[in-house]
Design a protein around this motif. Structure first.
Motif, short mmCIF file in Angstrom:
data_model
loop_
_atom_site.label_atom_id
_atom_site.label_comp_id
_atom_site.label_asym_id
_atom_site.label_seq_id
_atom_site.Cartn_x
_atom_site.Cartn_y
_atom_site.Cartn_z
N ARG A 11 0.85 -1.19 0.00
CA ARG A 11 0.00 0.00 0.00
C ARG A 11 0.89 1.24 0.00
O ARG A 11 1.90 1.28 0.67
N ILE A 12 0.47 2.25 -0.73
CA ILE A 12 1.25 3.48 -0.79
C ILE A 12 1.25 4.19 0.56
O ILE A 12 2.15 4.97 0.85
N TYR A 13 0.29 3.90 1.40
CA TYR A 13 0.19 4.53 2.71
C TYR A 13 1.16 3.93 3.73
O TYR A 13 1.37 4.50 4.79
N ASP A 14 1.74 2.77 3.41
CA ASP A 14 2.70 2.14 4.31
C ASP A 14 4.07 2.82 4.16
O ASP A 14 4.42 3.28 3.08
N ALA A 15 4.81 2.83 5.25
CA ALA A 15 6.15 3.41 5.21
C ALA A 15 7.03 2.59 4.26
O ALA A 15 6.89 1.36 4.18
N GLY A 21 13.26 -1.43 -3.18
CA GLY A 21 13.87 -1.18 -4.48
C GLY A 21 13.18 0.00 -5.15
O GLY A 21 12.91 1.01 -4.51
N ILE A 22 12.84 -0.15 -6.41
CA ILE A 22 12.14 0.90 -7.15
C ILE A 22 10.67 0.87 -6.76
O ILE A 22 10.03 -0.18 -6.78
N ARG A 23 10.14 2.02 -6.41
CA ARG A 23 8.73 2.13 -5.97
C ARG A 23 7.91 2.79 -7.07
O ARG A 23 8.19 3.93 -7.45
N LEU A 41 7.96 7.95 -4.12
CA LEU A 41 7.84 7.27 -5.41
C LEU A 41 9.05 7.49 -6.29
O LEU A 41 9.65 8.56 -6.27
N ASP A 42 9.35 6.48 -7.06
CA ASP A 42 10.30 6.66 -8.15
C ASP A 42 9.56 6.98 -9.44
O ASP A 42 10.06 7.71 -10.29
N GLU A 43 8.34 6.42 -9.56
CA GLU A 43 7.53 6.64 -10.77
C GLU A 43 6.05 6.48 -10.45
O GLU A 43 5.68 5.78 -9.53
N TRP A 44 5.25 7.09 -11.32
CA TRP A 44 3.81 6.85 -11.33
C TRP A 44 3.49 6.35 -12.73
O TRP A 44 3.56 7.08 -13.70
N CYS A 45 3.18 5.08 -12.84
CA CYS A 45 2.93 4.44 -14.14
C CYS A 45 1.43 4.20 -14.31
O CYS A 45 0.95 3.06 -14.28
N ALA A 102 -3.32 2.16 -3.68
CA ALA A 102 -4.01 2.78 -2.55
C ALA A 102 -5.08 1.87 -1.95
O ALA A 102 -5.58 2.14 -0.87
N THR A 103 -5.41 0.79 -2.61
CA THR A 103 -6.49 -0.06 -2.14
C THR A 103 -6.22 -0.63 -0.75
O THR A 103 -5.07 -0.84 -0.37
N LYS A 104 -7.27 -0.88 -0.02
CA LYS A 104 -7.15 -1.46 1.33
C LYS A 104 -6.75 -2.93 1.27
O LYS A 104 -6.26 -3.47 2.24
N HIS A 105 -7.00 -3.57 0.15
CA HIS A 105 -6.72 -5.00 0.00
C HIS A 105 -5.83 -5.22 -1.22
O HIS A 105 -6.30 -5.66 -2.28
N PRO A 106 -4.54 -4.96 -1.08
CA PRO A 106 -3.65 -5.08 -2.24
C PRO A 106 -3.57 -6.48 -2.83
O PRO A 106 -3.23 -6.65 -3.99
N GLU A 107 -3.91 -7.51 -2.04
CA GLU A 107 -3.85 -8.88 -2.54
C GLU A 107 -4.92 -9.17 -3.59
O GLU A 107 -4.85 -10.19 -4.28
N ILE A 108 -5.90 -8.27 -3.74
CA ILE A 108 -6.92 -8.43 -4.78
C ILE A 108 -6.99 -7.16 -5.63
O ILE A 108 -8.06 -6.68 -5.99
N SER A 109 -5.83 -6.65 -5.97
CA SER A 109 -5.74 -5.40 -6.74
C SER A 109 -5.04 -5.63 -8.08
O SER A 109 -4.47 -6.69 -8.33
#
Length: 120
Positions: A11-15, A21-23, A41-45, A102-109
């Motif tokens: 999640r982007i909200y996590d430290a 590596g590359i974010r 961030l290194d990039e927004w793709c 940003a999703t609350k459940h990255p495992e289903i994103s």
């Protein structure tokens, strides 16, 4: 024998973690409540993100994830998506890559779908 690529989903909200590596943010819409400085961030793709139509249809409903994954993989074959996916593959060749969402459940994103594709 191909080596497993170190591709993480977070999640982007996590430290940030030392192993990130590359974010790269892979959401089409900028996440609420976070500044670009705090995102680290290194990039927004956003070109690799699912279409607005697919994203709205899915609405992060766990029961739709299998179908979302199938439809999204189909979208990833169109030229713009395919170029963006190729770029992510290049980034993951020699170093860890962290796909951010940003999703609350990255495992289903979409980030998880992308990570599975990049690891193979």
């Amino acid at each position: 024998m191909a080596r497993s690529r170190p591709v993480h989903v977070r999640r982007i909200y996590d430290a940030p973690a030392q192993t990130d590596g590359i974010r790269v943010l892979v959401d089409r819409v900028w996440p609420r409540g976070i500044t670009k400085d705090k995102a680290h961030l290194d990039e927004w793709c956003k070109q690799v993100a699912p279409s607005t139509e697919l994203r709205k249809w899915y609405s992060h409903d766990p029961e739709r994830f299998t179908e979302f994954s199938r439809r999204y993989r189909t979208e990833l074959k169109d030229p713009e998506h395919a170029d963006a996916l190729g770029h992510l593959r290049d980034l993951a060749k020699d170093r860890p890559l962290t796909l951010l969402t940003a999703t609350k459940h990255p495992e289903i994103s979409e980030a998880e779908v992308l990570a599975e594709m990049l690891r193979s």
